[in-house]
Design a protein around this motif. Structure first.
Motif, short mmCIF file in Angstrom:
data_model
loop_
_atom_site.label_atom_id
_atom_site.label_comp_id
_atom_site.label_asym_id
_atom_site.label_seq_id
_atom_site.Cartn_x
_atom_site.Cartn_y
_atom_site.Cartn_z
N ILE A 63 12.43 7.24 10.59
CA ILE A 63 12.49 6.98 12.03
C ILE A 63 13.70 6.10 12.34
N GLU A 64 13.96 5.12 11.48
CA GLU A 64 15.10 4.23 11.68
C GLU A 64 16.42 5.00 11.61
N SER A 65 16.55 5.89 10.63
CA SER A 65 17.81 6.63 10.49
C SER A 65 18.00 7.64 11.63
N ILE A 66 16.92 8.23 12.11
CA ILE A 66 17.02 9.17 13.23
C ILE A 66 17.47 8.43 14.49
N ILE A 67 16.87 7.28 14.77
CA ILE A 67 17.24 6.51 15.96
C ILE A 67 18.68 6.00 15.85
N LYS A 68 19.10 5.61 14.65
CA LYS A 68 20.49 5.17 14.46
C LYS A 68 21.47 6.30 14.73
N GLN A 69 21.11 7.53 14.34
CA GLN A 69 21.99 8.67 14.63
C GLN A 69 22.09 8.91 16.13
N PHE A 70 20.98 8.79 16.84
CA PHE A 70 21.02 8.94 18.29
C PHE A 70 21.85 7.82 18.93
N GLN A 71 21.70 6.59 18.44
CA GLN A 71 22.49 5.47 18.97
C GLN A 71 23.98 5.68 18.73
N THR A 72 24.35 6.14 17.56
CA THR A 72 25.76 6.41 17.25
C THR A 72 26.30 7.49 18.18
N ALA A 73 25.52 8.52 18.42
CA ALA A 73 25.96 9.59 19.33
C ALA A 73 26.15 9.04 20.74
N LYS A 74 25.26 8.17 21.19
CA LYS A 74 25.37 7.60 22.54
C LYS A 74 26.59 6.69 22.64
N GLY A 118 -3.73 3.23 11.73
CA GLY A 118 -4.33 3.22 10.40
C GLY A 118 -3.46 3.82 9.31
N THR A 119 -2.26 4.23 9.61
CA THR A 119 -1.36 4.80 8.59
C THR A 119 0.00 4.13 8.68
N GLU A 120 0.84 4.45 7.73
CA GLU A 120 2.21 3.92 7.77
C GLU A 120 3.18 4.94 8.35
N TYR A 121 2.67 6.01 8.97
CA TYR A 121 3.51 7.07 9.52
C TYR A 121 3.74 6.88 11.01
N TYR A 122 4.88 7.40 11.45
CA TYR A 122 5.29 7.30 12.85
C TYR A 122 5.44 8.69 13.44
N SER A 123 5.37 8.75 14.77
CA SER A 123 5.67 9.98 15.50
C SER A 123 6.73 9.64 16.56
N LEU A 124 7.47 10.65 16.97
CA LEU A 124 8.55 10.45 17.93
C LEU A 124 8.68 11.69 18.80
N SER A 125 8.69 11.48 20.10
CA SER A 125 8.96 12.57 21.05
C SER A 125 10.32 12.32 21.69
N VAL A 126 11.18 13.32 21.62
CA VAL A 126 12.56 13.19 22.10
C VAL A 126 12.80 14.20 23.22
N PRO A 127 12.98 13.74 24.47
CA PRO A 127 13.36 14.66 25.55
C PRO A 127 14.83 15.05 25.40
N LEU A 128 15.09 16.35 25.36
CA LEU A 128 16.44 16.88 25.20
C LEU A 128 16.78 17.77 26.37
N ILE A 129 18.03 17.78 26.77
CA ILE A 129 18.50 18.64 27.87
C ILE A 129 19.61 19.53 27.33
N GLU A 130 19.43 20.83 27.50
CA GLU A 130 20.43 21.79 27.05
C GLU A 130 21.07 22.45 28.26
N ARG A 131 22.39 22.36 28.35
CA ARG A 131 23.11 23.03 29.43
C ARG A 131 23.56 24.40 28.93
N VAL A 132 23.10 25.44 29.61
CA VAL A 132 23.42 26.81 29.21
C VAL A 132 24.37 27.39 30.23
N ASP A 133 25.58 27.73 29.79
CA ASP A 133 26.58 28.33 30.67
C ASP A 133 26.25 29.79 30.92
N ILE A 134 26.29 30.19 32.17
CA ILE A 134 26.05 31.58 32.56
C ILE A 134 27.40 32.28 32.60
N VAL A 135 27.50 33.37 31.86
CA VAL A 135 28.78 34.08 31.81
C VAL A 135 28.80 35.21 32.81
#
Length: 135
Positions: A63-74, A118-135
């Motif tokens: 989870i830490e490495s995924i969030i760091k990748q998103f932060q780097t992209a931002k 009760g576990t050491e596992y995490y979950s993450l929901s990521v809202p993503l937006i995809e721009r699709v160009d119409i040709v």
């Protein structure tokens, strides 16, 4: 564009799914034109589609490495991509007529991991937006 290698490397059971949430109305994607008769009509140049990527059974390091990748992209003002084959197996609908990997934008404030009780596992929901160009 930044490739999210940490998400691409996840086992398939850790990606719960990608849910289509509809398209976002975007006035910038529509051009208002006038015909010879004086009647106005719209030409759509692109649509923005919203998805929610759900990840589950992640360790703290994942989870830490995924969030760091998103932060780097931002910080680099880059859009992100996840391989189409990984997403298609989990419910991704490809609206593009062109080949290539999907490119997503996101809001960093929407990344909020939660720990499974009760576990050491995490979950993450990521809202993503995809721009699709119409040709």
């Amino acid at each position: 564009m930044q490739i999210l290698t940490n998400i691409n490397a996840l086992d398939s059971y850790k990606i719960k799914g990608i849910k289509y949430e509809g398209y976002i109305e975007d006035d910038n994607g529509a051009i208002l034109n006038t015909s010879e008769s004086g009647k106005e009509y719209n030409i759509i140049r692109w649509l923005k589609h919203k998805y929610i990527l759900s990840l589950q059974f992640l360790t703290y390091l994942e989870i830490e490495s995924i969030i760091k990748q998103f932060q780097t992209a931002k910080i680099n003002e880059a859009k992100v991509t996840i391989t189409k084959s990984k997403l298609t197996s989990k419910g991704y609908i490809d609206f593009k007529t062109t080949v290539g990997e999907p490119i997503f934008s996101f809001a960093l404030s929407d990344l909020k991991p939660s720990q499974k009780t009760g576990t050491e596992y995490y979950s993450l929901s990521v809202p993503l937006i995809e721009r699709v160009d119409i040709v």
